[in-house]
Motif scaffolding. Structure first.
Motif, PDB file in Angstrom:
ATOM      1  N   LEU A 134       0.829  -1.222   0.000  1.00  0.00           N
ATOM      2  CA  LEU A 134       0.000   0.000   0.000  1.00  0.00           C
ATOM      3  C   LEU A 134       0.857   1.264   0.000  1.00  0.00           C
ATOM      4  N   ALA A 135       1.956   1.254   0.760  1.00  0.00           N
ATOM      5  CA  ALA A 135       2.855   2.411   0.769  1.00  0.00           C
ATOM      6  C   ALA A 135       3.491   2.613  -0.604  1.00  0.00           C
ATOM      7  N   LEU A 136       3.910   1.531  -1.238  1.00  0.00           N
ATOM      8  CA  LEU A 136       4.504   1.629  -2.574  1.00  0.00           C
ATOM      9  C   LEU A 136       3.489   2.134  -3.593  1.00  0.00           C
ATOM     10  N   PHE A 137       2.257   1.623  -3.520  1.00  0.00           N
ATOM     11  CA  PHE A 137       1.196   2.081  -4.415  1.00  0.00           C
ATOM     12  C   PHE A 137       0.956   3.583  -4.242  1.00  0.00           C
ATOM     13  N   THR A 138       0.893   4.026  -2.980  1.00  0.00           N
ATOM     14  CA  THR A 138       0.665   5.446  -2.707  1.00  0.00           C
ATOM     15  C   THR A 138       1.795   6.291  -3.286  1.00  0.00           C
ATOM     16  N   LEU A 139       3.017   5.826  -3.131  1.00  0.00           N
ATOM     17  CA  LEU A 139       4.167   6.566  -3.650  1.00  0.00           C
ATOM     18  C   LEU A 139       4.144   6.621  -5.177  1.00  0.00           C
ATOM     19  N   VAL A 140       3.929   5.488  -5.815  1.00  0.00           N
ATOM     20  CA  VAL A 140       3.988   5.414  -7.278  1.00  0.00           C
ATOM     21  C   VAL A 140       2.851   6.209  -7.915  1.00  0.00           C
ATOM     22  N   ARG A 141       1.657   6.161  -7.352  1.00  0.00           N
ATOM     23  CA  ARG A 141       0.539   6.850  -7.990  1.00  0.00           C
ATOM     24  C   ARG A 141       0.668   8.368  -7.917  1.00  0.00           C
ATOM     25  N   ASN A 142       1.518   8.874  -7.013  1.00  0.00           N
ATOM     26  CA  ASN A 142       1.728  10.314  -6.916  1.00  0.00           C
ATOM     27  C   ASN A 142       2.908  10.802  -7.752  1.00  0.00           C
ATOM     28  N   LEU A 143       3.579   9.890  -8.418  1.00  0.00           N
ATOM     29  CA  LEU A 143       4.660  10.274  -9.323  1.00  0.00           C
ATOM     30  C   LEU A 143       4.071  10.559 -10.710  1.00  0.00           C
ATOM     31  N   PRO A 144       4.736  11.395 -11.506  1.00  0.00           N
ATOM     32  CA  PRO A 144       4.219  11.691 -12.843  1.00  0.00           C
ATOM     33  C   PRO A 144       4.091  10.422 -13.708  1.00  0.00           C
ATOM     34  N   SER A 145       4.995   9.475 -13.560  1.00  0.00           N
ATOM     35  CA  SER A 145       4.915   8.266 -14.383  1.00  0.00           C
ATOM     36  C   SER A 145       3.817   7.311 -13.930  1.00  0.00           C
ATOM     37  N   GLY A 146       3.276   7.500 -12.728  1.00  0.00           N
ATOM     38  CA  GLY A 146       2.223   6.628 -12.233  1.00  0.00           C
ATOM     39  C   GLY A 146       0.854   7.256 -12.275  1.00  0.00           C
ATOM     40  N   SER A 147       0.664   8.246 -13.118  1.00  0.00           N
ATOM     41  CA  SER A 147      -0.604   8.966 -13.166  1.00  0.00           C
ATOM     42  C   SER A 147      -1.764   8.076 -13.633  1.00  0.00           C
ATOM     43  N   ALA A 148      -1.483   6.967 -14.269  1.00  0.00           N
ATOM     44  CA  ALA A 148      -2.547   6.060 -14.700  1.00  0.00           C
ATOM     45  C   ALA A 148      -3.216   5.381 -13.519  1.00  0.00           C
ATOM     46  N   LEU A 149      -2.550   5.335 -12.361  1.00  0.00           N
ATOM     47  CA  LEU A 149      -3.113   4.715 -11.165  1.00  0.00           C
ATOM     48  C   LEU A 149      -4.010   5.670 -10.377  1.00  0.00           C
ATOM     49  N   ALA A 150      -3.892   6.948 -10.639  1.00  0.00           N
ATOM     50  CA  ALA A 150      -4.700   7.947  -9.921  1.00  0.00           C
ATOM     51  C   ALA A 150      -6.141   7.927 -10.448  1.00  0.00           C
ATOM     52  N   PRO A 151      -7.084   8.273  -9.581  1.00  0.00           N
ATOM     53  CA  PRO A 151      -8.489   8.275 -10.024  1.00  0.00           C
ATOM     54  C   PRO A 151      -8.793   9.341 -11.041  1.00  0.00           C
TER      55      PRO A 151
END
Length: 47
Positions: free
Chosen positions: A30-47
């Protein structure tokens, strides 16, 4: 829920023991998911 139902019907204890290792693993994921989704490259994970 199916496991809970089977255990309830058989009269077994409903609580399942989970090893602390799994709780730490879930927290790390969950911590890794939170970190990655807030990075520009992980924007596909954001709602």
């Amino acid at each position: 829920m199916a496991l809970w139902l089977v255990r309830a019907v058989r009269g077994l204890p409903l609580r399942l023991a989970v090893h602390p290792f799994w709780w730490w693993g879930i927290g790390a994921v969950l911590a890794l998911f939170t970190l990655v989704r807030n990075l520009p490259s992980g924007s596909a994970l954001a709602p």
